[in-house]
Design an enzyme around this catalytic site. Sequence first.
Site: not given
Length: 250
Positions: A63, A41, A116, A12, A90
């Site tokens: 991803t 998932n 970041y 992914l 989540s």
Amino acid sequence: LRNNVRIQKLDLADMNSIQSAAEEILQKEGKAGGIHVLLNNAGVMAPPKREGTSQDLELQFGTNHVGHHMFTRLLLPVINEGGRVVTVASTAHSFGQLNFQNLNYETEGAKEERGYSSWGAYGQSKLANILFAKGLSDELQSANSSIKSVSLHPGVIGTNLWRYSPKWTKPFLNALMTDKNVEQGAATSVYCCLVDGDEFEGGEYLSDCQIAEPKEFGKDESGSLRKKLWNATEKMIEENGFGLPNLIRK
């Protein structure tokens, strides 16, 4: 049962791999009666430094969100009416924010500088998962489709999702942070996949096999945030040279 299981190669973090996997699935499953349930998932969590996908999107956003968005969009034409798309998000969405000026924490060429943060980037990707599920539900309802789209929090589970954590912290993580074992952590995903479709209107977020309220940005009561994310994601995919089909089979 083993004869009915097929392993599919898929990365992914690479749009070329996503397209190849989707083409193979479309060829095999499309001829076999279509897809009943798609469970998104896969996940990457908190690499300490910015890493990039094959297209140099920030690894977690690319991803966890963009990869799943593209994969779902490519497979939608063979997802059966009455089927379901389930996306694992989540509770980490609570500390996520979408910065549309720099979604990928780029250091050059972005409209706005953005430092970041490993957990900030993870939270952004998990917020995007919830908004994707809601945005997909909006699109499906606009197309008069009976496919349902929902998202969920599985719990905090001691799996290799924690692989970027220092090794010395792992005993403490398992003892203090996790609240479910692997089987318990799978329960809400399985519930979302198999419960009667009438339990959902579409776009719900679940935790512990129950409908739950996401935090403020995840609620997106006006619908504007998820629409903006949907458009930005589709543009990101297309700018990397990949086409997307009509939403559902005509």
